[in-house]
Design an enzyme around this catalytic site. Structure first.
Site, short mmCIF file in Angstrom:
data_model
loop_
_atom_site.label_atom_id
_atom_site.label_comp_id
_atom_site.label_asym_id
_atom_site.label_seq_id
_atom_site.Cartn_x
_atom_site.Cartn_y
_atom_site.Cartn_z
N ARG A 26 -27.92 4.60 -81.05
CA ARG A 26 -28.28 5.97 -80.65
C ARG A 26 -28.76 5.95 -79.18
NH1 ARG A 26 -34.22 5.77 -83.55
NH2 ARG A 26 -35.31 5.14 -81.66
N GLY A 27 -29.18 7.12 -78.71
CA GLY A 27 -29.85 7.23 -77.41
C GLY A 27 -28.99 6.73 -76.25
N ASP B 164 -27.23 -3.23 -83.09
CA ASP B 164 -28.53 -2.58 -83.33
C ASP B 164 -29.15 -3.19 -84.58
OD1 ASP B 164 -30.70 -0.51 -83.52
OD2 ASP B 164 -29.48 0.46 -81.98
N LYS C 41 -40.98 -4.51 -68.72
CA LYS C 41 -39.94 -3.97 -67.84
C LYS C 41 -40.04 -4.54 -66.43
CE LYS C 41 -37.96 -1.37 -70.95
NZ LYS C 41 -36.62 -1.74 -71.43
N ASN D 93 -57.45 -0.72 -76.61
CA ASN D 93 -57.16 -0.41 -78.02
C ASN D 93 -55.91 -1.11 -78.54
OD1 ASN D 93 -59.27 1.46 -77.87
ND2 ASN D 93 -57.89 3.04 -77.06
N LEU E 43 -54.99 -0.71 -73.08
CA LEU E 43 -55.20 -2.14 -73.35
C LEU E 43 -56.42 -2.36 -74.25
CD1 LEU E 43 -54.30 -5.05 -72.81
CD2 LEU E 43 -55.83 -5.06 -70.83
N THR F 255 -34.34 11.53 -74.71
CA THR F 255 -33.90 10.79 -75.91
C THR F 255 -35.00 10.90 -76.96
OG1 THR F 255 -34.97 8.71 -75.31
CG2 THR F 255 -32.72 9.01 -74.52
N ASP G 125 -30.88 -7.95 -85.52
CA ASP G 125 -32.13 -7.79 -84.76
C ASP G 125 -32.06 -8.76 -83.58
OD1 ASP G 125 -34.72 -7.97 -83.75
OD2 ASP G 125 -35.61 -7.49 -85.70
N TYR H 71 -45.49 -2.37 -72.30
CA TYR H 71 -44.13 -1.91 -71.95
C TYR H 71 -43.85 -2.16 -70.46
CZ TYR H 71 -40.20 1.40 -71.63
OH TYR H 71 -38.98 1.99 -71.43
P1 NAD Z 1 -34.13 4.73 -78.40
O1 NAD Z 1 -35.38 4.40 -79.13
O2 NAD Z 1 -33.51 6.08 -78.60
O3 NAD Z 1 -33.01 3.63 -78.66
C1 NAD Z 1 -33.32 2.25 -78.61
C2 NAD Z 1 -32.39 1.53 -79.55
O4 NAD Z 1 -32.74 0.14 -79.51
C3 NAD Z 1 -32.56 2.00 -81.00
O5 NAD Z 1 -31.30 2.30 -81.56
C4 NAD Z 1 -33.24 0.83 -81.66
O6 NAD Z 1 -32.94 0.69 -83.04
C5 NAD Z 1 -32.71 -0.34 -80.85
N1 NAD Z 1 -33.55 -1.52 -81.02
C6 NAD Z 1 -34.90 -1.58 -80.97
N2 NAD Z 1 -35.32 -2.82 -81.28
C7 NAD Z 1 -34.21 -3.57 -81.49
C8 NAD Z 1 -34.00 -4.92 -81.85
N3 NAD Z 1 -35.03 -5.75 -82.06
N4 NAD Z 1 -32.73 -5.36 -82.01
C9 NAD Z 1 -31.70 -4.52 -81.83
N5 NAD Z 1 -31.85 -3.22 -81.51
C10 NAD Z 1 -33.09 -2.74 -81.32
O7 NAD Z 1 -34.48 4.50 -76.85
P2 NAD Z 1 -33.72 4.96 -75.54
O8 NAD Z 1 -34.54 6.05 -74.93
O9 NAD Z 1 -32.27 5.18 -75.77
O10 NAD Z 1 -33.97 3.67 -74.62
C11 NAD Z 1 -32.99 2.71 -74.37
C12 NAD Z 1 -33.53 1.75 -73.31
O11 NAD Z 1 -33.89 2.47 -72.13
C13 NAD Z 1 -34.79 1.01 -73.73
O12 NAD Z 1 -34.77 -0.31 -73.22
C14 NAD Z 1 -35.89 1.79 -73.06
O13 NAD Z 1 -37.06 1.03 -72.86
C15 NAD Z 1 -35.22 2.20 -71.77
N6 NAD Z 1 -35.82 3.36 -71.11
C16 NAD Z 1 -35.76 4.59 -71.67
C17 NAD Z 1 -36.33 5.67 -71.00
C18 NAD Z 1 -36.27 7.07 -71.54
O14 NAD Z 1 -36.79 7.97 -70.87
N7 NAD Z 1 -35.69 7.33 -72.68
C19 NAD Z 1 -36.97 5.46 -69.79
C20 NAD Z 1 -37.03 4.18 -69.26
C21 NAD Z 1 -36.42 3.14 -69.92
#
Ligand code: NAD
Length: 438
Positions: free
Chosen positions: A211-212, A232, A348, A290, A288, A379, A255, A344
């Site tokens: 997704r996302g 995923d 990153k 908490n 941090l 997302t 995973d 986080y």
């Molecule tokens: P999301 O939560 O919608 O999707 C993340 C996906 O990663 C999910 O489908 C989840 O199941 C999968 N995932 C999590 N842990 C996993 C694991 N251990 N093994 C395999 N799959 C795993 O998030 P998103 O918003 O689509 O974010 C995608 C990436 O972009 C992430 O790395 C996130 O940190 C980064 N990001 C997102 C944003 C934002 O605004 N949405 C901003 C900065 C960075």
């Protein structure tokens, strides 16, 4: 999640009301579609500082835009490319002003300014000062230019090495990328056979693609011709299967933190891999004081340690072929820091460290490693953010709105292109030039 404010300001009463109240009026961004693959309008090509970049005119002509040196009376160009690679003095900078001042107002909404600069000299501090000045100039222009327009600086010594980058920045694919400084090294570019299907014949793996953003990356790489393996967690098996099936790709429920993850990826890709996109990510926010250790550990494991482990293993086993592309996912939180996100942001920022150090070592195998650093992207992850913080996150950037998953996906596709061999070790923010971070 719908941005109702953006839609409201797009209507006549919305424009009137928000204008009267002095509220932000973000422009609706025009993204790539098969019907509108290009910017609409001409492309101005200007030079400042004397010596022009060899071959630039030919590269610009191949973008499919009509290139002119001077706009006809009343014409509104859709883009300006200013070749400032020859600027070495403060007097040369005056030519930058002279070239852009008369035209910047006439750029179409959503228009592009791309300034080409040269790498900073180690011996000539006047050149370095003048070239670094371009960075402050471009970042400021991005903040003031408005109406969905963007501004970027590309440092290069070769027009052809920068072709894929110029094509990206001068297209609707880069709608949410602004205020970026991108360095292109002088490698022999492997231009794709077709710029419309640059990834034809390539295999890509996208983690977290049920997704996302990941699902959008998988779709965009597929559009560009790649065969995609979607990975995923097993809990998302059904969603993952739907995404993979809709793209004619393969699902790999796994995973990414599993000890045998890299072996299982390698086993699923007996013919090797060309594009590895580390997108899977999680947040477990707490201040941090908490934050329990398990929240720290899980975020560091998914977002950073698994990326390090799988990258090392897939390089060592040769699964990632020579000429391969790795795109990892950072975040503006990893650049600027964010309250409640020490775990986080650490993960990153770690991605950025990985990219900077490993990328140059991979260059001799023709492999590139870059990161995308998304800002506020609409997302499920950001839908979970409390309303007021969410609204602030959306507006606090030069484009006054959140990005879409496809904005990160388009940026990833550009970095994954065979034509982007000169783009290595870069961290490209996809954040509408967020006020957070550099
Ligand atoms: P999301 O939560 O919608 O999707 C993340 C996906 O990663 C999910 O489908 C989840 O199941 C999968 N995932 C999590 N842990 C996993 C694991 N251990 N093994 C395999 N799959 C795993 O998030 P998103 O918003 O689509 O974010 C995608 C990436 O972009 C992430 O790395 C996130 O940190 C980064 N990001 C997102 C944003 C934002 O605004 N949405 C901003 C900065 C960075």
């Amino acid at each position: 999640m719908a941005d109702r404010y953006l839609h409201f300001t797009g209507t006549a009463p919305g424009r009137f009301l928000t204008g009267r109240l002095g509220l932000p009026q973000p422009a609706e961004l025009r993204r790539w579609s098969a019907e509108h693959p290009r910017l609409e309008g001409s492309l101005l090509h200007r030079t400042a500082g004397g010596t022009p970049l060899a071959g630039l005119a030919g590269v610009l002509a191949r973008t499919g835009l009509t290139v002119t040196g001077d706009p006809a009376a009343g014409e509104r160009p859709a883009g300006v490319v200013l070749d400032a690679t020859g600027v070495t003095t403060v007097a040369g900078l005056a030519e930058v002003h002279g070239a852009l001042h008369p035209v910047v107002r006439s750029l179409t909404p959503g228009g592009r300014v791309v300034v080409l600069g040269a790498p900073l000299s180690r011996d000539d501090h006047h050149q370095a000062a003048a070239q670094q000045a371009l960075e402050g100039f471009v970042r400021s222009l991005g903040k003031e230019i408005g109406r969905g327009r963007t501004a970027q600086l590309v440092r290069t010594v070769s027009a052809t090495a920068a072709e894929s980058t110029l094509r990206f920045l001068l297209s609707p694919r880069s709608a949410y990328v602004s205020g970026q400084v991108i360095e292109v090294t002088d490698t022999e570019p492997a231009a794709p056979e077709s710029w419309d299907l640059p990834l034809a014949g390539r295999t890509a793996l996208v983690t977290g693609s049920a997704r996302g953003i990941g699902a959008s990356v998988a779709a965009t790489l597929t559009r560009d011709g790649a065969k995609v393996v979607c990975l995923d967690v097993p809990q998302s098996r059904a969603e993952l299967a739907r995404t993979a099936e809709s793209l004619g790709g393969t699902a790999l429920p796994l995973d990414i933190t599993a000890p045998d993850a890299a072996d299982r990826i390698a086993a699923a890709l007996p013919d090797g891999l060309d594009i590895l996109v580390h997108n899977a990510g999680i947040t477990r926010d707490r201040r941090l004081a908490n934050m329990a250790a398990d929240r720290w550990a899980s975020v560091l494991d998914v977002n950073l340690d698994s990326v390090l482990r799988t990258t090392d293993a897939l390089l060592e086993s040769g699964t990632l072929r020579p000429g391969g592309r790795i795109v990892a996912t950072a975040s503006i939180a990893g650049i600027a820091g964010n309250t409640g996100q020490t775990n986080y942001a650490a993960s990153k920022a770690g991605i950025i460290g990985l990219v900077r150090t490993l990328a140059p070592r991979l260059a001799e195998r023709g492999i590139t490693l870059n990161a995308v650093a998304p800002g506020f992207i609409e997302t499920k992850m950001t839908a979970a953010v409390p309303l007021l913080i969410r609204e602030a996150g959306r507006r606090m950037n030069s484009l006054g709105q959140g990005g879409l998953p496809v904005d990160v996906a388009e940026t990833t596709a550009w970095l994954a292109s065979p034509g982007s061999g000169g783009v290595n070790g870069q961290v490209v923010r996809v954040c509408g030039q967020s006020l957070l971070g550099a």
